[in-house]
Each structure stands twice: as structure tokens, then as C-alpha cells.
Design an enzyme around this catalytic site. Structure first.
Site, PDB file in Angstrom:
ATOM      1  N   ALA A 284       0.982  -1.253  -0.132  1.00 20.17           N
ATOM      2  CA  ALA A 284       0.193  -0.205  -0.366  1.00 20.17           C
ATOM      3  C   ALA A 284       0.933   0.755  -0.185  1.00 20.17           C
ATOM      4  O   ALA A 284       0.876   2.622  -0.303  1.00 20.17           O
ATOM      5  CB  ALA A 284      -0.174   0.059   1.134  1.00 20.17           C
ATOM      6  N   TYR A 285       1.927   1.297   1.013  1.00 16.78           N
ATOM      7  CA  TYR A 285       3.039   2.507   0.988  1.00 16.78           C
ATOM      8  C   TYR A 285       3.580   2.521  -0.562  1.00 16.78           C
ATOM      9  O   TYR A 285       3.166   3.320  -0.847  1.00 16.78           O
ATOM     10  CB  TYR A 285       3.877   2.343   2.076  1.00 16.78           C
ATOM     11  CG  TYR A 285       5.395   2.909   1.607  1.00 16.78           C
ATOM     12  CD1 TYR A 285       4.712   4.575   1.979  1.00 16.78           C
ATOM     13  CD2 TYR A 285       6.188   2.956   1.682  1.00 16.78           C
ATOM     14  CE1 TYR A 285       5.697   5.472   2.781  1.00 16.78           C
ATOM     15  CE2 TYR A 285       6.831   4.011   1.217  1.00 16.78           C
ATOM     16  CZ  TYR A 285       6.148   5.348   1.964  1.00 16.78           C
ATOM     17  OH  TYR A 285       8.149   6.223   1.822  1.00 16.78           O
ATOM     18  N   SER A 286       4.353   1.328  -0.932  1.00 20.11           N
ATOM     19  CA  SER A 286       5.130   1.370  -1.707  1.00 20.11           C
ATOM     20  C   SER A 286       4.227   2.654  -3.906  1.00 20.11           C
ATOM     21  O   SER A 286       4.218   2.499  -3.904  1.00 20.11           O
ATOM     22  CB  SER A 286       4.923  -0.276  -2.567  1.00 20.11           C
ATOM     23  OG  SER A 286       5.541   0.066  -3.896  1.00 20.11           O
TER      24      SER A 286
ATOM     25  N   SER B 251       1.570   3.896  -3.225  1.00 19.33           N
ATOM     26  CA  SER B 251       0.859   5.885  -3.061  1.00 19.33           C
ATOM     27  C   SER B 251       2.009   6.535  -3.620  1.00 19.33           C
ATOM     28  O   SER B 251       2.124   7.585  -4.168  1.00 19.33           O
ATOM     29  CB  SER B 251       0.333   5.432  -1.616  1.00 19.33           C
ATOM     30  OG  SER B 251       1.750   5.455  -0.921  1.00 19.33           O
TER      31      SER B 251
END
Length: 264
Positions: free
Chosen positions: A158-160, A162
């Protein structure tokens, strides 16, 4: 080195701690007039007081960057305080999202939350500042991304996602804003030495491998070409570079600040 930023109006998101506080101090040292925006005003106040105590100018504007109307209102307040200009926007505010979860274990709510903050938040502040910068025919925007937005990372989908998305926002805005004399770039920190690194990453690695925490720091640094972990000040200096006319012919780039990991 005088970067020619004296009296320029710089809006900084996420200025309360870590990289955001380092960016705030760095821009204050260059003589910028600062607009510090975020939800937790009490957390920002000590940094603002530090700037003022050193003779700098700083105001705090409460703002939830995931709310477009709040971002528009923050820009109006900033312009009212500092002569109608917005010269620089540095988007530091962001989150890490779920850690250690596969993509299929990540919930819709977790995915939406981090994308909303890391992508929509930057979109909102950029969109709010653009009309003023277009009118001025000048402006600098620096988005703080991350190296996991340049290389995939297991357990950080999810972070990647974003941060990959933020790169796309940055590049498209750069193409659209270039004819107005506006530079828009992205700084991509790798692991940064600080409370999270020392309090979470290092102890976890030490425990998993059965080594000392100092050995864990050295092992982590060994992954980088320069054999050292980045600092908040390294990130702040990259932001200064891209916000100044020293980098006037650079736009739409991703600048890794990671000691040589993402690109090597």
C-alpha cells in the site's frame, strides 16, 4: 552557500518532527518566511517557536491535507500573512501504511487511508498553490516520496503504491506547469536514521538475526553504496536544492536520497 531564498514564502506540510522539522529548520536558515501546516498545531508549535527564536518568520495554519477545501483555505491564510505570494511548497506530510502485510492481506480501508494521505494530500496542496504560482509565473514544488515508490517492496504494497502514484502526480504536474516557469520534483528518501529506525527497525533486525543493535545498524548500512544511513538533514538539503534556482533546469525528477540503493 546562499541559495537566494531569503524572504521567499515556503509552505511546508508535516513540519512537526523528523524530516519535516529538519526541512523547516533548513528553510528557516535560508531566510524563508514559513507557513507550517498540519492537523496537530500543538506538535508544530515548538518548531515554529524555535524558528522565531532564531529571528525567523513562521506562522502555523491548521489544515487536514486530505481535505481540499481546508488546503485552499490554508493558502488563502498564507497569502494574507505574507504579501500574497506562495514561492515554495514542500510536501513532507505522509504515512507508512500497513507494515509486513502482503497485498492480499491488506484491507481496503488500510489501502484507502495511505493512498488518501500520501497521494490525495499532495494533490490537494499542489492544486491549492498552483493558481498563485501560475499568476506569478514562478514557483517550486518538492514532494517527499520514498524509494519504495521506485522499487517494489514485499510487505509494503500500500505504501509503495502510494509513492509510485505520487511520482506520477509529480511528473504530470511538472509537464503541465513547466510553461509557467514552475519546477516540480520529488525527493525520495530511503531509510532515515531517527526514532523509527533506532526504535523499531534496528531492534527487530537485531532480534531476528541474533546480533547486537550496533551490528544491525552496520548491516543495514552495508546495503548502500556509501555504507551509511541517510539523515533528516540529508533529505532537507535535497529539498533546498530543488526549491532553489540552483536547480532551475530540473523538473519532473525523482531524486533518491538513500546512499545509493534504489538506482544502483
Amino acid at each position: 552557500m546562499d541559495l537566494g531564498l531569503t524572504k521567499q514564502v515556503a509552505v511546508i506540510t508535516g513540519p512537526a518532527k523528523g524530516m519535516g522539522a529538519a526541512v523547516t529548520r533548513a528553510f528557516a536558515a535560508e531566510g524563508c518566511r514559513l507557513v507550517l501546516i498540519g492537523r496537530d498545531v500543538a506538535a508544530i508549535e515548538p518548531v515554529a517557536q524555535e524558528v522565531r527564536a532564531a529571528g525567523g518568520e513562521a506562522i502555523i495554519v491548521p489544515c487536514d491535507i486530505t481535505d481540499g477545501k481546508a488546503c485552499n483555505a490554508a493558502v488563502v491564510e498564507a497569502k494574507a500573512a505574507f504579501g500574497g505570494r506562495i514561492d515554495i511548497l514542500v510536501n513532507v506530510a505522509g504515512g507508512s501504511g500497513p507494515i509486513g502485510k502482503t497485498g492480499w492481506e491488506t484491507s481496503e480501508e488500510e489501502f484507502d487511508e495511505i493512498v488518501d494521505l500520501n497521494m490525495r494530500g499532495c494533490f490537494n496542496t499542489m492544486r491549492a498553490c498552483m493558481p498563485t504560482m501560475i499568476e506569478q509565473r514562478a514557483g517550486k514544488i518538492v514532494n517527499v516520496g520514498g524509494t519504495f515508490g521506485m522499487r517494489g517492496r514485499a510487505g509494503r504494497m500500500a505504501y509503495s503504491a502510494s509513492k509510485w502514484g505520487l511520482r506520477g502526480i509529480t511528473k504530470s504536474f511538472a509537464l503541465e506547469a513547466g510553461p509557467y516557469g514552475i519546477n516540480i520534483n520529488c525527493v525520495a528518501p530511503g531509510m532515515v536514521d531517527g526514532p523509527r529506525f533506532r526504535g523499531k527497525v534496528v531492534p527487530e533486525m537485531a532480534s531476528r538475526l541474533g546480533i547486537s543493535e550496533e551490528a544491525a545498524v552496520e548491516k543495514h548500512a552495508a546495503d548502500y553504496a556509501l555504507k551509511r544511513v541517510s539523515t533528516d538533514e540529508d533529505v532537507a538539503n535535497a529539498c533546498l536544492f530543488l526549491a532553489s534556482d540552483v536547480s532551475r533546469q530540473i523538473t519532473g525528477v525523482d531524486l533518491p536520497v538513500d546512499g545509493g540503493w534504489a538506482m544502483l
